[in-house]
Enzyme design. Structure first.
Site, PDB file in Angstrom:
ATOM      1  N   GLU A   1      44.102  34.325  29.881  1.00  0.00           N
ATOM      2  CA  GLU A   1      42.932  34.864  30.585  1.00  0.00           C
ATOM      3  C   GLU A   1      43.449  35.978  31.470  1.00  0.00           C
ATOM      4  O   GLU A   1      44.139  35.734  32.461  1.00  0.00           O
ATOM      5  CB  GLU A   1      42.243  33.756  31.392  1.00  0.00           C
ATOM      6  CG  GLU A   1      40.801  34.060  31.740  1.00  0.00           C
ATOM      7  CD  GLU A   1      40.658  35.048  32.876  1.00  0.00           C
ATOM      8  OE1 GLU A   1      40.340  36.238  32.587  1.00  0.00           O
ATOM      9  OE2 GLU A   1      40.877  34.669  34.025  1.00  0.00           O
ATOM     10  N   CYS A   8      39.181  38.444  38.767  1.00  0.00           N
ATOM     11  CA  CYS A   8      39.061  39.162  37.495  1.00  0.00           C
ATOM     12  C   CYS A   8      37.611  39.482  37.187  1.00  0.00           C
ATOM     13  O   CYS A   8      37.311  40.443  36.475  1.00  0.00           O
ATOM     14  CB  CYS A   8      39.688  38.353  36.359  1.00  0.00           C
ATOM     15  SG  CYS A   8      39.040  36.681  36.190  1.00  0.00           S
TER      16      CYS A   8
END
Length: 483
Positions: A255, A289
């Site tokens: 990720e 993020c």
């Protein structure tokens, strides 16, 4: 498991290898990004400690029942909730995140363990009848999910020092796996505290080890060791691609970064859009993020949107992270704040307008608003992992989609509109892992699938449900069956 030794208010932490506290000759120091005070020292692992942790994990065969796994996760959530103030203070001290954000993070980690515990109670098998075709037989095929034969190695970032670890270890517990974790060297203390809480909740210590230290020394061993079956990593793109190349024939859940847009159409509720913009840009000091990294605004409403964004940005109180009134603390360190300052200055030099902020003092960096940003500028072409709000104008829906898709990232997005025709096109045509309508890009449950495409990851998802799938092998077996 006793608490860490503390003198002078400074935590002194050893490694956790199979539950044992292992001291090493070397240690590293963790400083408060705001005060620069020493928060703690942690042991520095070498390759020998990595090999020992993997050896212990590999040799252990977990036999926890579903109920036992549920109880460990549930009791961990209860302990986190009961110690929320203490844990939030530790997160704030080592990361510089404000107390509002660190308290919220503890709550999210509680959710992760509750969801993982509930998942452990659910039967994960399927049944297929085999007499479905003319050449079929009177049999049934069954499936079950088993833990990996080898060890899971997890590497986590600094920006969510508790919750990112929870997202790795809770699904590992739910599936009877064994994990060796390396938390960020910048924020290792929360992970070590969580390990102790897990042991106290009844987790067999062989199922979870925590190694602290320099990734340049120990990461390769975690990536290449023959007894490691899966690497799960959350962090930057460059490191993620290094892992993908280095680990080779191992399962990988990566990720990575994001460059998430907020797209504001001409029919949007601008008050709502500006509120989402400020929240999405500044929560967690912009170090997520899924933080809003670009604001794409239809040109007929751009002026009013910017006015409202400025109003809400000016209302953000930033400074001392421990002050309960503070809305935004520091970023992780001075190097990060300098990088944001440089990107904003570069954008201004190329024609953007600085409307507010770009004030830096050590690791403290102000909320910042930039207008008239060109999509080619580095501040929006690359991931700016901090509290910067760049506004990009566009004319048509096609322009919005083209600009949104023009970066190397594809994690998440948010759209502000009430028109179903717009919404369906965004969902269909944005090259991202998720689209949130009238919400920030980062909205999700800890249970639901989460992840991106392109440079935002390999397409394998995180979130408790998807992690459980990634962390298990599916076995089928068949039996004779009478009608």
């Amino acid at each position: 498991m006793p608490n860490s030794s503390r003198t002078d208010g400074v935590r002194r932490e050893s490694l956790r290898i199979g539950g044992a506290r292992v001291a090493t000759e070397r240690s590293s120091e963790v400083f408060n990004p705001y005060t620069r005070a020493l928060v703690g020292t942690v042991a520095v692992a070498a390759v020998a400690e990595v090999r020992r942790a993997i050896e212990i994990a590999k040799a252990f065969r977990a036999r926890l029942t579903r109920y036992e796994r549920y109880r460990i996760c549930y009791q961990t959530a209860e302990a986190l909730r009961a110690r929320s103030e203490e844990i939030a203070n530790l997160i704030t001290a080592e990361s510089g995140l404000c107390k509002k954000d660190s308290t919220y993070e503890v709550g999210r980690a509680c959710d992760v363990f509750i969801f993982a515990g509930n998942a452990a109670l659910q039967d994960d098998g399927q049944i297929f009848s085999c007499d479905l075709t003319a050449h079929g037989k009177r049999r049934k095929v069954y499936t079950l999910r088993e833990p990996l034969l080898g060890v899971i190695c997890a590497i986590t970032p600094f920006n969510h020092p508790l919750n990112q670890v929870a997202h790795k270890v809770a699904p590992s517990i739910a599936t009877n796996n064994r994990m060796v974790l390396k938390p960020s060297e910048k924020t290792p203390l929360s992970a070590l505290l969580l390990a102790d809480i897990l042991y106290e909740a009844g987790l067999p210590p062989q199922m979870f080890s925590v190694l602290t230290g320099d990734p340049r020394e120990i990461a390769d061993e975690m990536l290449t060791h023959a007894d490691v079956d899966l690497i799960t990593f959350t962090g930057g793109v460059a490191v993620g691609k290094y892992i993908a190349a280095k680990a080779v024939y191992k399962r990988q859940v990566l990720e990575l970064g994001g460059n998430d847009p907020l797209i504001v159409m001409e029919d949007a509720d601008l008050e709502e859009a500006a509120t989402l913009a400020a929240m999405g840009s500044y929560r967690n000091s912009g170090q997520r993020c899924t933080a809003i990294k670009r604001m794409l605004v239809q040109e007929t409403v751009a002026e009013r949107f910017v006015e409202l964004l400025l109003e809400k940005t000016r209302a953000i109180q930033y400074g001392d992270p421990m002050d309960p009134k503070t809305d935004m603390g520091t970023v992780i360190d001075e190097a990060a704040s300098r990088s944001f300052e440089a990107k904003v200055n570069d954008a201004v030099a190329h024609g953007a307008r600085l409307l507010y902020g770009n004030i830096r003092a050590g690791a403290l960096y102000s909320p910042t608003v930039l207008d008239r940003v060109d999509p080619a500028m580095a501040v929006v072409k690359q991931e700016t992992f901090g509290p910067v709000s760049p506004v990009i104008g566009f004319r048509t829906l096609d322009d919005a989609i083209r600009i949104s898709n023009s970066t190397a990232y594809g994690l998440s997005s948010a759209v502000c509109t009430n028109r179903l025709d717009y919404i369906t096109r965004f969902i269909s045509e944005l090259n991202v892992g998720s689209v949130n309508v009238r919400e920030v890009p980062g909205y999700r449950l800890e249970l639901t699938p989460f992840g991106g495409i392109k440079d935002s990851g390999l397409g394998y998802k995180e979130g408790v449900q998807e992690a459980i799938r990634s962390f298990t092998n599916v076995k089928t077996y068949s039996l004779p069956w009478l009608p």
